[in-house]
Scaffold this motif. Structure first.
Motif, short mmCIF file in Angstrom:
data_model
loop_
_atom_site.label_atom_id
_atom_site.label_comp_id
_atom_site.label_asym_id
_atom_site.label_seq_id
_atom_site.Cartn_x
_atom_site.Cartn_y
_atom_site.Cartn_z
N GLU B 145 0.83 -1.03 -0.10
CA GLU B 145 0.08 -0.42 -0.11
C GLU B 145 1.24 1.47 -0.19
O GLU B 145 0.58 2.41 -0.32
CB GLU B 145 -1.06 -0.20 1.14
CG GLU B 145 -1.56 1.04 0.93
CD GLU B 145 -3.11 1.15 2.22
OE1 GLU B 145 -3.14 0.16 2.90
OE2 GLU B 145 -3.83 1.75 2.09
N ARG B 149 0.46 4.88 -1.98
CA ARG B 149 0.09 5.99 -1.87
C ARG B 149 1.46 6.62 -2.86
O ARG B 149 1.20 7.93 -3.12
CB ARG B 149 1.06 6.09 -0.60
CG ARG B 149 -0.90 5.68 0.42
CD ARG B 149 -0.09 6.65 1.95
NE ARG B 149 0.55 5.64 2.33
CZ ARG B 149 0.40 4.00 2.79
NH1 ARG B 149 -0.87 4.15 3.29
NH2 ARG B 149 1.09 4.06 3.52
N GLN B 171 -7.27 -8.10 -2.71
CA GLN B 171 -6.27 -6.20 -2.51
C GLN B 171 -7.66 -5.55 -3.78
O GLN B 171 -6.82 -4.16 -3.92
CB GLN B 171 -4.63 -6.50 -3.39
CG GLN B 171 -3.78 -6.81 -2.34
CD GLN B 171 -2.38 -7.57 -3.14
OE1 GLN B 171 -2.66 -7.70 -4.95
NE2 GLN B 171 -1.93 -8.17 -2.84
N ASP B 173 -9.85 -3.65 -3.64
CA ASP B 173 -10.34 -2.10 -3.42
C ASP B 173 -9.55 -1.28 -2.89
O ASP B 173 -8.99 0.13 -3.02
CB ASP B 173 -10.90 -2.61 -1.72
CG ASP B 173 -12.43 -3.68 -2.32
OD1 ASP B 173 -13.06 -3.79 -3.40
OD2 ASP B 173 -13.15 -3.96 -1.22
N VAL B 174 -8.54 -1.81 -2.02
CA VAL B 174 -6.68 -1.05 -2.10
C VAL B 174 -6.37 -0.42 -3.23
O VAL B 174 -6.11 0.91 -3.54
CB VAL B 174 -6.41 -0.96 -0.52
CG1 VAL B 174 -5.33 -2.85 -1.84
CG2 VAL B 174 -5.10 -0.73 0.01
N ALA B 177 -8.85 2.39 -4.36
CA ALA B 177 -8.85 2.93 -4.52
C ALA B 177 -7.91 4.11 -4.95
O ALA B 177 -7.86 5.06 -4.95
CB ALA B 177 -8.69 2.79 -2.86
N TYR B 178 -6.65 3.85 -5.34
CA TYR B 178 -5.34 4.73 -5.18
C TYR B 178 -5.36 4.79 -7.22
O TYR B 178 -4.67 5.36 -7.91
CB TYR B 178 -3.45 4.04 -4.79
CG TYR B 178 -4.04 4.29 -3.04
CD1 TYR B 178 -4.23 5.96 -2.34
CD2 TYR B 178 -4.12 2.66 -2.09
CE1 TYR B 178 -3.24 5.43 -1.95
CE2 TYR B 178 -4.24 3.08 -1.49
CZ TYR B 178 -4.20 4.72 -0.40
OH TYR B 178 -3.73 4.32 0.54
N SER B 201 -14.99 -4.05 -9.30
CA SER B 201 -14.55 -2.10 -9.22
C SER B 201 -14.84 -1.47 -10.21
O SER B 201 -15.25 -0.42 -9.94
CB SER B 201 -12.59 -2.40 -8.88
OG SER B 201 -11.92 -2.88 -10.58
#
Lengths: 347, 347, 347, 347
Positions: B145, B149, B171, B173-174, B177-178, B201
């Motif tokens: 993660e 970022r 994994q 969703d995470v 998210a980015y 997604s």
């Protein structure tokens, strides 16, 4: 061990080097042409002392050991590249060469018509099979010498040099008597007696890659021809055998920049056999040229659906014309920049 | 069975067709967008009578049976082709898209520097690995993660949308998210639970071809995503496993015109993994574009020799800039003529 | 670097070695069991001085550097070989183990009938799919947890331990709750998150070879499991993808003596998937046992033609019985002599 | 179209059928021997009426159309199987035949010593190369006719019939003058002129499978020999080219039961070339026999490490003796049951 001669070295210089080697019991082979020559030591041990001594002889540029088993075919033996001249058509320069024609010579009339169509479409060499390797003993095996005569007539009428396949050592003389260039087919890439006899003819040779030959095996087959004293070799990538049968073979374009890096010999591609599907031929022709190929070889027929063999992969003269003109556009767009795309291997 | 709707059909028309099918116990899936929609019957028997009846419903253009197992991914489901919009970058149109970046995210500073170099070189998307599938359990597995970022920061600074790999369902969703686009790696092409979760997604998905997947298997994996209600799929050819180890993999460019013929989904190529050799990347990039690819994905590093992974196949920003400009030249030379090169399959 | 402990070394000896390594900042993993233990240094540099020092610690037999990337899976880590005990069935010893059952769990009645037929035929483990990886999203995907419950009932009735596939990390717990052994399918051999989670379950694991995985890649996937602290791994060769489609896959029996030489893990073969043709299953079963396999896994159905999946490669219980009895005959004929046939690699 | 004759039909019956076909302009080829004969129509159209008419001729057992392109090589042309007699050694029966010897004939003394060691170890035929196909033009190419003379001496001293390779059509006569059986190497499997000339010699022929030939291509090459009037063909599986270079080639044992099903010709296996690793030869020999092979061909040398070629895959006479005795044990264990393992294809 590879000994490269200086550009301005003389024939006498070459002979002195060769004699020095032979006197010490070493065997050697060489390639030479205007501009460059290289001498490869192919049997016997070269000591560091002898290497140093050879480096001092008149006309010697470099003496280097090499890890590659293809001594004469490697790029270092002729860094500027080889241009093969086939009755006036130059293969290996900046301008891609397009060879086209029917899979098999069917008749005099059909072949003349095909050759004229090929010329009108802008191709510069004629291909066509007189002796055909066929999987089945019961299939049409080609017209043989009669086919060769027909090809020669078509050449005389159109001016297009002819490339045609030779399948066995005993056919070399007769094929060489009619054709401008001898083709060694994929199934015969490792037919060493054939390679030797073809080399001895002195004719330009189109050496197709076996469909499961490694790059090194392919260049070793070229080495057989070069070691036979004939450096007029053009390589041809024609598809490898892979696991997906949605295409007949898998045209391996990675081979193009790879052999341009490893060898000084020109390389062309055959998208007809490489895909087995006429709807893919034009795109893969463009891709082949963009990958750096020095030319294309294509199966063309005025009426592909009626062709006696390889119908599924045969294109029309109209498609050929489109390929020829796009090849020129693509070359013009990429060529000024082409050199740095193929860096010479450090070896 | 595939039911194609008329361009001007309404959402209500679609719903009527779907209701007609469901009332008869048939299962269906659909894809739709401005302009086109298609409904595939995926379970149950469609009688000729029912087919005729469906053909009379409002908004229905064609009702046809199909031999292909990938119903929604086939070209006939959206003949005009799909364009996938990734945060403003359109993939699938006339202009090839270049994605580039380091194999793996190493640090914030290195990633920002790489992203800026990539943008300066003219690429329009940023790639980079946060979760890395590694053959050895003892190799660096990516920053996780934290890497995501860092990629997001690099995107915010450069404006380049980010594509990065997701390795397991949990994994998704995470990563979603980015990232702007989720990459399914070659080893996961047939990881069906992952395909389903990634589809859900709603993110654009870059679906790499497994290195020994047939074309049909690849399109079936795309079908999983389409059947999951997500039509934002871009295919990526990245090299197949063949018999010659002079390259790491064998980039299979035949796949490019083939999937353009068989499917409406865009397709790009990855010459970095496809060859494993940086000296071949530029030539094979040109070949990929000439074969009809809608873009390229490339491993780039300011100092390739010091890259933490895939060093041997990583190019410099300077080579990337050369590829970008040649891609434009090549596209300009071939594009006006491009359409007829990809004839629509008769099916 | 691999440190092998003496047979009579104590747990305290092992801990001392591991502490010595950790104090110097080195990372290590180990496998151990009654009889043997090995400790692999997986990150950090071992100097010759340190190696010499480690060699003097209590209980240390050898300290050797190794060129193989799979440290714990290599033969030298447990020269006498690993025996995996699955609820009383020992895999890896002299007696081949036969696992058999339907491709997919269809219903309670059918599964019980199949399990009883399998037991009567002489097999000692039951296979069957509850979660099925299917190429098409529209195909039957298995009964899921309901299928697991059915398999557990069949086991309880017949006494045959159950092996069944797990497809994603989140399924590991539920599959482990019902099954005696977890199968990692060919498509998931390089699904590293799944390997890690499966390792953590502590269950015996059947690791199928990916159909285009090299031997080294396969052993690296085993290494993921061993490094996760689980040494109950059985390898399974199930056919590679080659160029001839006269069989579905190409069972690669060369892999059997090769991995027996390279690794201490047991290896079985799957002639059902490996050939895709029921008429070849019996002969290839015999060949697999003769090649040195520790067992077979076979698709069996009371009425193969009506099986819901893999019908073409499914055999009858009668053929299974024939295979079981011939396996015993063949083992009896070759076994007394078996050892010298698998010489230990010099490394 | 395949016409099978009754077991008790006469030569006159055969001739009548052939004449009937020729009179209608059809071409045919036949194979015959004590017990069975079959006549294949290889060009021209057989109407249902003609088929019915032919079925009424004296001595005709069946008239059937066939989908297979190899007409004379298919199992239906001689359902009971072919036994090839090589100077008294029968290949194709219940007892496997072991051929063994050095890769290349090095000298008279060495060859005699090797032949005696081979005989002592229990093998029944001698192999050895006089004409060697070598990848490099600079490698030792064999002793040529001198090597043939040496092999003949070794045969005369040991009584072991000799099999040796012939590489080109012009060599057929000289090789046939010395050898008991002609070997067509893998690289020449599709050398059709060589197949024709070898067929014409009347000698038994060992036809190796090309390393990327499909089963069908292999049987079509056998068909060339059968159509040339020579039915003394033994097939030899010697490894295919696959993606993993941990073995030199990949011995494809699936081919063994497959060709036994498809063809009446005997089939043997070559684990030396098939693996390229001497430590795998014994296990893969056992596996080959268990798969149903009619024999083995093995590279053996009194001192493998000093062999002039193929050293890495050459075994000692002691290993050969072990293989011979295990082959007997394995055959004895499996043979009484062997027949039902190879069901005849329904076609």
């Amino acid at each position: 061990m590879l000994i490269t001669m200086q550009p301005d070295s003389s024939a006498g210089d070459h002979e002195s080097v060769r004699m020095s080697l032979r006197m010490r019991g070493l065997e050697c082979h060489s390639i030479s042409s205007s501009g460059t020559a290289a001498i490869a030591v192919t049997a016997g041990k070269v000591t560091p002392e002898l290497a140093a001594e050879l480096g001092l002889l008149n006309g010697v540029a470099h003496v280097r050991s090499t890890a590659r088993p293809y001594l004469l075919a490697q790029r270092a033996a002729r860094p500027e590249g080889t241009i093969v001249n086939v009755s006036g058509v130059r293969i290996g320069g900046d301008e891609p060469v397009i060879m086209a024609g029917p899979c098999v010579v069917e008749s005099l009339e059909a072949t003349i018509a095909a050759a004229q169509a090929v010329r009108r479409a802008g191709a510069t060499m004629l291909r066509g099979g007189a002796f055909k390797p066929r999987t089945s003993p019961y299939s049409f095996q080609g017209l043989g010498e009669e086919g060769l005569r027909i090809l020669a007539v078509a050449r005389d009428l159109t001016g297009l040099p002819v490339v045609t396949e030779v399948m066995e050592p005993e056919q070399v003389d007769v094929v060489a008597a009619y054709a401008d260039m001898l083709q060694i087919g994929a199934r015969n890439m490792a037919n060493f007696p054939l390679l030797r006899r073809a080399a001895a003819s002195g004719k330009p040779i189109l050496l197709k890659r076996g469909f499961s030959a490694t790059i090194e095996e392919w260049l070793m087959s070229a080495e057989y021809i070069l070691a036979g004293g004939n450096d007029r070799v053009v390589l041809c990538e024609r598809g490898i055998r892979a696991f997906d049968n949605s295409t007949r073979f898998t045209l391996d374009l990675n081979a193009v920049p790879l052999v341009r890096d490893l060898s000084h010999l020109p390389v062309i591609v055959d998208p007809s056999h490489g895909t087995g599907r006429r709807d893919l031929v034009e795109r893969m022709s463009m891709a082949g040229i963009a990958a750096g190929a020095h030319g294309l070889i294509l199966e063309v027929h005025p009426d592909p659906d009626s062709a006696l063999c390889d119908s599924a992969q045969t294109i029309t003269p109209a498609t050929l014309a489109s390929i020829v003109s796009r090849t020129h556009l693509l070359t013009a767009a990429l060529n000024p920049l082409a050199e740095p795309m193929i860096p010479l291997a450090a070896d």
